[in-house]
Design an enzyme around this catalytic site. Sequence first.
Site, PDB file in Angstrom:
ATOM      1  N   ILE A 112       0.855  -1.186   0.000  1.00 59.97           N
ATOM      2  CA  ILE A 112       0.000   0.000   0.000  1.00 59.97           C
ATOM      3  C   ILE A 112       0.894   1.240   0.000  1.00 59.97           C
ATOM      4  O   ILE A 112       1.764   1.390   0.862  1.00 59.97           O
ATOM      5  CB  ILE A 112      -0.937   0.012   1.221  1.00 59.97           C
TER       6      ILE A 112
ATOM      7  N   ASN B 283      -1.379   6.380   8.148  1.00 57.13           N
ATOM      8  CA  ASN B 283      -1.582   6.133   9.583  1.00 57.13           C
ATOM      9  C   ASN B 283      -1.345   7.394  10.404  1.00 57.13           C
ATOM     10  O   ASN B 283      -2.086   7.689  11.345  1.00 57.13           O
ATOM     11  CB  ASN B 283      -0.657   5.018  10.065  1.00 57.13           C
TER      12      ASN B 283
ATOM     13  N   HIS C  21      -4.453   4.867  13.519  1.00 59.69           N
ATOM     14  CA  HIS C  21      -4.272   3.420  13.306  1.00 59.69           C
ATOM     15  C   HIS C  21      -5.600   2.693  13.105  1.00 59.69           C
ATOM     16  O   HIS C  21      -5.645   1.670  12.422  1.00 59.69           O
ATOM     17  CB  HIS C  21      -3.512   2.815  14.485  1.00 59.69           C
TER      18      HIS C  21
ATOM     19  N   ASP D 113      -6.290   0.209  10.088  1.00 61.47           N
ATOM     20  CA  ASP D 113      -6.802  -1.170  10.141  1.00 61.47           C
ATOM     21  C   ASP D 113      -7.966  -1.346   9.170  1.00 61.47           C
ATOM     22  O   ASP D 113      -8.073  -2.361   8.467  1.00 61.47           O
ATOM     23  CB  ASP D 113      -7.241  -1.510  11.561  1.00 61.47           C
TER      24      ASP D 113
ATOM     25  N   TYR E 205      -9.719 -17.288 -10.130  1.00 63.99           N
ATOM     26  CA  TYR E 205      -8.458 -17.950 -10.490  1.00 63.99           C
ATOM     27  C   TYR E 205      -8.025 -18.925  -9.384  1.00 63.99           C
ATOM     28  O   TYR E 205      -8.485 -18.832  -8.243  1.00 63.99           O
ATOM     29  CB  TYR E 205      -7.350 -16.906 -10.699  1.00 63.99           C
TER      30      TYR E 205
ATOM     31  N   GLU F 191       1.661  -3.622   5.872  1.00 65.98           N
ATOM     32  CA  GLU F 191       0.817  -3.217   4.743  1.00 65.98           C
ATOM     33  C   GLU F 191       1.165  -3.973   3.468  1.00 65.98           C
ATOM     34  O   GLU F 191       0.719  -3.596   2.387  1.00 65.98           O
ATOM     35  CB  GLU F 191       0.955  -1.710   4.494  1.00 65.98           C
TER      36      GLU F 191
END
Length: 477
Positions: free
Chosen positions: A340, A347, A352, A356, A373, A383
Amino acid sequence: MLHSALSLSKNSLTTLCYDYAVWDDLVEYVHNPTDEFVQSNMPDNAFEAANIDAVLLTDLNNQLVWEYQHESLLNSRQSLINLITQGSTGLVNILPSSAEIALQKVSSRSGYLVLDGQLIYYSNTTILPSTATGEIVGSLTMIRLLDKALVNDISRYSLVSFSITPAFKTSNEIDDFFSLKLIDSISPSHSWLISNAFDNQAVQVTLKHKKTSLPQLDWIAVISLVLAAILIISLSMMMLSRWLISPLIRFNQSINDSSSDGLMSKITSHHLIDEIESMSYSFNQLLLKFNAQQNYLETLTVQDALTGITNRRGLETFAKDIMLRWHTEQKGFSTMMIDIDHFKAFNDQYGHLAGDNALVAVATSLAEQVAGYDALVARFGGEEFCIIFAESDSGTILKIAENICKAIEQLHIPNKVGNRHWVTVSIGGVVVNTLVADAAKYHFSDVLQQADEQLYLAKLAGRNTVKLQLFAPIKNH
């Protein structure tokens, strides 16, 4: 039988200690305790479901960082803390020794102890990063009380009465329970001691036969009676013996299988003899209870506690199968490393809890994108996510990766960093085809390393982008 029954108290007690989903965060928690970590990863109901009565988290100075106590042990809280400290400096090491800490590797200790006249089973393991090497920051101790319910179950489903009572150490009067010394004479009852090595606490284990009297015949008389009975018993009585003995043999085998390898197999509940049928039904009910608890804990060990997708431990298991298929069947695969973008800044700006929520949303979107798939989505740590595909077509993998980038951005999770408006991801991918020379000498870590290098290039290229390459043979590997 009593040794097998007590061994059930050990089942699944330590698996929670090795959950990769929280292990790296646990290292950080010892240094900087936060309520958010406890609420997310150490809920009381998880320990209650696993029949874990106490959890003690200690640092390298044997100071208590965090604890969980079930109501059954609340009155013994201080005794339990003293027992852990005393056991670390006495003849039995409950906490890791200085020599074990110096190795900076995983180490564990377990066994039975006596606490305020009660028998407990403890399991302790060192706390260090999930790579199994690194700086040890403390240890995690889990306690299970052998309560009256277990004792009652053993007595109920067997032909003996079984009890555990407080006692005092004696010199040579009573054998140690774990000495495995065989019973060489028949008596109405037998007793053993389970005692601590570093104090005078002990409990007495007593077995009593449920029959009020025992036969007083010598072996010659017994053999004579058996031979006479064989001559008298008819074919119908032989069939009746078969109906009685075979279920008991299967019943005993199920107990042995349950205690030796953790596999709990039910036995047939339909018998011509009512007492055998009743005993079989009761035994199966007990197995169902243990099996439900074991399945729950096995799920925890491969599931990320926050996002609900596979954790790193589950990823490693899946990777072993994929690598074996590549080595033996020459079937290619692909791996993506996904990170990410600017998550630390996210954050810092949103908190936080929002972080999350973002992790959960990204994990859900990744699972949706690969639903059609043969693939596994896993949280690699923090992350970072990892996806393994049983697919080696570069065009297909590139298209999936680009769709993932678009899908994450279209979640419209605000993250105003630089010229960005939404949370985005960068992806590094490696396609492993069937034409790699000497494929058997490569490990999954080699594939991950190249995927991570591509991820680094994707970030250098401005993030929210994909970098993909074919697996490149490593020189001098």
